[in-house]
Design an enzyme around this catalytic site. Structure first.
Site: not given
Ligand code: FAD
Length: 350
Positions: A167, A242, A344
């Site tokens: 992570r 999580s 997380e």
């Molecule tokens: C129902 C559910 C299930 C999930 N299951 C998992 C799982 O199984 N495994 C897991 O690892 N995660 C899981 N997650 C967490 C999440 O989906 C992941 O971490 C995902 O990759 C976040 O991506 P996002 O585009 O939504 O980022 P955001 O939530 O929009 O941002 C997260 C972070 O990344 C940064 N960020 C986003 N895009 C960029 C970019 N282009 N450049 C630089 N920084 C950036 C943001 O500034 C922030 O700090 C889950 C979430 C939910 C709601």
């Protein structure tokens, strides 16, 4: 400027928790040049900056964000190179993660099948090295194309330069806020066998040899049973996934935790081997044994009735409600096992 700068934009709907105040400025950038123009705007006006992907791993403060929220909406997925069985696919940061997984499986490409159903966008995937069911993006990422704010130009980070760990990566640790991810290149294996190493998947496929599409279906089914796929009809999925990382502790520390656990009536503490010195303890076990059952209610927030690690918005919740439950869980786990749980999701605007 070729793009609209919006003001006073409500951020809650851009998040999966559906919580958070307003952004003073908001830009949705659809090209690399728009990203750069938006950064110039933030610089010129001395604004704080937050990069938004799919909003699935963030908690936004009730006060919102007093700066520029830059949503990365770059699109495009293409095969850029084929070398033997290795197929290199480049995906722009604004592409939906799960649609990318479906694209790869449709082309019979192995390497991301266990990551089916994870919400969010491509750009967010390297940030915390997303992982599930025994697979992580660090296994297939070749390089990450980024805008490097420290030198104001586009750079390409190799897999090693991303310093991936559980992570974690440079993007959320040593070089936090330095890079904006524009695109990610993955190397996938044409016709490769799916990775079935995780217990849930092994149990699902006892005696069978599933293909990539069947593996994806199984992962989606198992995740849905835990409300770990987004579903507007499922109140348990209004979460950030999580909420706590599984703590990694030294074996020496594990022995102390086991001793403490025995004195309060638990025979064994479950753990997974990390390396010869360290183990990972399931945060869900620590939370449950500290008195929090699935479905625990705490005002407008609670714990998912299908997944102990997910804090959910039960309706009308504020960020302060989430923080209240987070603090309560952390305090109980600390008191019982002397383990500090780390959240997380990223906290924005606090
Ligand atoms: C129902 C559910 C299930 C999930 N299951 C998992 C799982 O199984 N495994 C897991 O690892 N995660 C899981 N997650 C967490 C999440 O989906 C992941 O971490 C995902 O990759 C976040 O991506 P996002 O585009 O939504 O980022 P955001 O939530 O929009 O941002 C997260 C972070 O990344 C940064 N960020 C986003 N895009 C960029 C970019 N282009 N450049 C630089 N920084 C950036 C943001 O500034 C922030 O700090 C889950 C979430 C939910 C709601």
């Amino acid at each position: 400027m070729s793009f609209a700068i919006q003001t006073n934009v409500s951020l809650a709907e851009y998040t999966t928790l559906k919580i958070g105040g307003r952004a003073r400025f908001f830009v949705s950038a659809k090209s690399e040049s728009e990203v750069i123009q938006a950064l110039d705007f933030a610089d010129t006006n001395d604004l704080k900056l937050f990069i938004l992907g799919g909003g699935s791993n963030i908690l936004i403060a009730d006060e919102g964000f007093d700066g520029l929220v830059l949503q990365i909406a770059l699109k495009g997925v293409s095969i850029v190179k084929e070398k033997g069985e290795s197929v290199y696919v480049e995906a722009a940061a604004g592409e939906n993660w799960d649609e990318f997984v479906a694209f790869c499986i449709g082309k019979n490409l192995q390497g991301v099948e266990c990551l089916s159903g994870i919400p969010g966008l491509i750009g967010g995937s390297p940030v915390q090295n997303v992982g599930a069911y025994g697979q992580e993006v660090s296994e297939t990422i070749v390089s990450v194309r980024c805008f490097d704010k420290s030198v104001s130009r586009i750079v390409e980070l190799t897999n090693a330069e991303c310093e991936f760990a559980y992570r974690a990566s440079v993007f959320n640790s040593s070089e936090k806020n330095r890079y904006i991810v524009l695109a990610v290149i993955f190397a996938l294996q044409l016709g490769g066998a799916p990775k079935i190493v995780y217990r849930d998947l092994q149990n699902y496929f006892v005696g069978q040899k599933p293909d990539l599409a069947e593996t994806r279906e199984a992962v989606l089914k198992i995740r849905a049973e835990k409300s770990m796929v987004l579903d507007a009809q499922d109140p348990n999925s209004k979460s950030a996934g999580s909420f706590f990382k599984n703590p990694i502790v030294s074996r020496e520390n594990l022995a102390k935790i086991e001793k403490r656990a025995r004195t309060i009536g638990f025979e064994a503490v479950p753990f997974f081997e990390i390396d010869e010195n360290n183990v990972k303890i399931p945060a869900a076990w620590l939370i449950e044994k500290s008195g929090f059952d699935k479905g625990f209610e705490f005002g407008n927030v609670g714990i998912s009735s299908r997944h102990t690690l997910a804090i959910i918005n039960r309706g009308g919740a504020t960020a302060q409600d989430v923080i209240g439950l987070k603090n309560f869980i952390q305090a109980k786990v600390q008191q019982r096992f002397a383990v500090e749980l780390q959240p997380e999701p990223i906290f924005v605007g606090f």
